[in-house]
Design a protein around this motif. Structure first.
Motif, PDB file in Angstrom:
ATOM      1  N   UNK A   4       0.831  -1.196   0.000  1.00 60.05           N
ATOM      2  CA  UNK A   4       0.000   0.000   0.000  1.00 60.05           C
ATOM      3  C   UNK A   4       0.867   1.247   0.000  1.00 60.05           C
ATOM      4  N   UNK A   5       1.833   1.287   0.898  1.00 57.91           N
ATOM      5  CA  UNK A   5       2.787   2.396   0.962  1.00 57.91           C
ATOM      6  C   UNK A   5       3.999   1.933   1.757  1.00 57.91           C
ATOM      7  N   UNK A   6       5.098   2.681   1.600  1.00 57.08           N
ATOM      8  CA  UNK A   6       6.324   2.325   2.317  1.00 57.08           C
ATOM      9  C   UNK A   6       7.147   3.574   2.558  1.00 57.08           C
ATOM     10  N   UNK A   7       8.076   3.467   3.503  1.00 54.19           N
ATOM     11  CA  UNK A   7       8.979   4.568   3.803  1.00 54.19           C
ATOM     12  C   UNK A   7      10.331   4.009   4.215  1.00 54.19           C
ATOM     13  N   UNK A   8      11.380   4.779   3.971  1.00 57.15           N
ATOM     14  CA  UNK A   8      12.721   4.446   4.442  1.00 57.15           C
ATOM     15  C   UNK A   8      13.059   5.412   5.562  1.00 57.15           C
ATOM     16  N   UNK A   9      13.376   4.885   6.751  1.00 59.08           N
ATOM     17  CA  UNK A   9      13.585   5.747   7.904  1.00 59.08           C
ATOM     18  C   UNK A   9      14.663   5.173   8.808  1.00 59.08           C
ATOM     19  N   UNK A  10      15.290   6.028   9.582  1.00 55.29           N
ATOM     20  CA  UNK A  10      16.340   5.583  10.493  1.00 55.29           C
ATOM     21  C   UNK A  10      15.735   5.069  11.808  1.00 55.29           C
ATOM     22  N   UNK A  11      16.505   4.244  12.505  1.00 56.46           N
ATOM     23  CA  UNK A  11      16.149   3.753  13.830  1.00 56.46           C
ATOM     24  C   UNK A  11      16.833   4.643  14.867  1.00 56.46           C
ATOM     25  N   UNK A  12      16.161   4.896  15.987  1.00 57.51           N
ATOM     26  CA  UNK A  12      16.760   5.661  17.074  1.00 57.51           C
ATOM     27  C   UNK A  12      17.010   4.744  18.270  1.00 57.51           C
ATOM     28  N   UNK A  13      17.967   5.160  19.135  1.00 56.72           N
ATOM     29  CA  UNK A  13      18.428   4.290  20.223  1.00 56.72           C
ATOM     30  C   UNK A  13      18.457   5.057  21.553  1.00 56.72           C
ATOM     31  N   UNK A  14      17.312   5.364  22.115  1.00 60.54           N
ATOM     32  CA  UNK A  14      17.308   6.040  23.421  1.00 60.54           C
ATOM     33  C   UNK A  14      17.847   5.137  24.530  1.00 60.54           C
ATOM     34  N   UNK A  15      18.374   5.763  25.567  1.00 58.35           N
ATOM     35  CA  UNK A  15      18.934   5.026  26.703  1.00 58.35           C
ATOM     36  C   UNK A  15      17.870   4.144  27.350  1.00 58.35           C
ATOM     37  N   UNK A  16      16.736   4.744  27.652  1.00 59.68           N
ATOM     38  CA  UNK A  16      15.597   4.000  28.208  1.00 59.68           C
ATOM     39  C   UNK A  16      14.357   4.455  27.440  1.00 59.68           C
ATOM     40  N   UNK A  17      13.895   3.691  26.456  1.00 60.11           N
ATOM     41  CA  UNK A  17      12.717   4.102  25.697  1.00 60.11           C
ATOM     42  C   UNK A  17      11.504   4.314  26.599  1.00 60.11           C
ATOM     43  N   UNK A  18      10.795   5.394  26.370  1.00 59.34           N
ATOM     44  CA  UNK A  18       9.640   5.713  27.201  1.00 59.34           C
ATOM     45  C   UNK A  18       8.373   5.192  26.547  1.00 59.34           C
ATOM     46  N   UNK A  19       7.400   4.851  27.383  1.00 60.98           N
ATOM     47  CA  UNK A  19       6.080   4.500  26.868  1.00 60.98           C
ATOM     48  C   UNK A  19       5.353   5.775  26.455  1.00 60.98           C
ATOM     49  N   UNK A  20       4.619   5.689  25.372  1.00 65.40           N
ATOM     50  CA  UNK A  20       3.910   6.868  24.889  1.00 65.40           C
ATOM     51  C   UNK A  20       2.412   6.588  24.802  1.00 65.40           C
ATOM     52  N   UNK A  21       1.654   7.647  24.760  1.00 64.87           N
ATOM     53  CA  UNK A  21       0.206   7.543  24.630  1.00 64.87           C
ATOM     54  C   UNK A  21      -0.148   7.000  23.256  1.00 64.87           C
ATOM     55  N   UNK A  22      -1.049   6.051  23.214  1.00 64.73           N
ATOM     56  CA  UNK A  22      -1.434   5.427  21.948  1.00 64.73           C
ATOM     57  C   UNK A  22      -2.057   6.417  20.981  1.00 64.73           C
ATOM     58  N   UNK A  23      -2.565   7.545  21.486  1.00 61.99           N
ATOM     59  CA  UNK A  23      -3.235   8.526  20.637  1.00 61.99           C
ATOM     60  C   UNK A  23      -2.286   9.541  20.023  1.00 61.99           C
ATOM     61  N   UNK A  24      -1.016   9.496  20.403  1.00 58.86           N
ATOM     62  CA  UNK A  24      -0.063  10.420  19.799  1.00 58.86           C
ATOM     63  C   UNK A  24       0.044  10.137  18.299  1.00 58.86           C
ATOM     64  N   UNK A  25       0.137  11.167  17.466  1.00 55.66           N
ATOM     65  CA  UNK A  25       0.156  10.945  16.013  1.00 55.66           C
ATOM     66  C   UNK A  25       1.371  10.176  15.518  1.00 55.66           C
TER      67      UNK A  25
END
Length: 252
Positions: free
Chosen positions: A139-160
């Motif tokens: 359907x669609x695709x994108x090429x994007x980089x991966x990020x590496x935070x020290x401690x990934x935070x949980x985010x709100x499911x409604x964030x865009x």
């Protein structure tokens, strides 16, 4: 909201012109492209088939070797996450991921992803990988980089940016991979994404193939001559006197 702080190193900021969320590291905008990207393969029937027919396999994140990669627990209230109804233990039936690296001279990448130099790697132009898009399955695709935070935070499911954040965030100890990803939304069970053979800029073969498997080495050289006659090919060795890798060109 036009900014989200992931940790002291990474932030997401809303681009007022594109209306997309951009990654920042230490306050600096991260580039959306890189000069070169490399795809590593172990030597097996699947990788040879992909090389012969010029396609990437778009993996389901549920098959990844790291269970914390694309982990649905990065979002709060995942049971109610409408866009992830097919998710079960990081299983995304409608999402395919193909991973690349910015680096070709990392010892760990050759050890982990080519079965300890018993495989090969392909080089692509990082600014554009020419994909064949004449298929309705993607359907669609994108090429994007991966990020590496020290401690990934949980985010709100409604964030865009919630979906993108889940699919591109890994723990800090994976940062040596310098990973980029093609992320594709699929319309069926077919997980092949074709690319143009001309997209390959170089082929790198782990030294254990010519050292220990002469028939496989000859087969790879024949594939190169048949499918990629203008593409340079290298054999990759641990350097005999220095603590780095040696890239020996096979022919002009």
């Amino acid at each position: 909201m036009d900014e989200f702080i992931i940790d002291r190193e990474y932030q997401l900021k809303l681009n007022s012109k594109t209306k997309l969320w951009d990654n920042y590291q230490h306050g600096e905008l991260l580039s959306k492209s890189t000069d070169k990207l490399f795809k590593y393969f172990p030597l097996n029937l699947y990788s040879i088939d992909g090389l012969l027919r010029s396609y990437f396999h778009l993996a389901n994140p549920g098959q990844f070797n790291d269970p914390f990669d694309c982990n649905i627990n990065l979002a709060k209230d995942i049971i109610e996450l409408d866009s992830m109804k097919t998710v079960k233990r990081n299983n995304f039936n409608n999402i395919g991921v193909c991973s690349f690296s910015e680096t070709i001279d990392n010892h760990l990448m050759w050890a982990h992803y080519t079965n300890n130099y018993n495989g090969f790697a392909l080089e692509f132009c990082g600014k554009k990988i020419d994909i064949k898009l004449n298929r309705s399955e993607i359907i669609r695709h994108t090429l994007t980089r991966v990020i590496y935070p020290e401690i990934p935070v949980k985010i709100n499911k409604d964030f865009p940016f919630a979906y993108h954040y889940i699919l591109t965030t890994k723990f800090k100890h994976w940062s040596y991979e310098k990973e980029w990803r093609i992320i594709a939304e699929l319309n069926c069970d077919d997980r092949e994404m074709e690319y143009y053979p001309e997209s390959i800029k170089a082929i790198y073969i782990g030294h254990k193939i010519p050292d220990e498997n002469e028939s496989a080495y000859k087969m790879l050289l024949e594939i190169q001559e048949l499918k990629f006659p203008k593409t340079p090919i290298f054999v990759v060795y641990p350097h005999p006197t220095d603590l780095n890798l040696k890239f020996e060109k096979v022919w002009e």
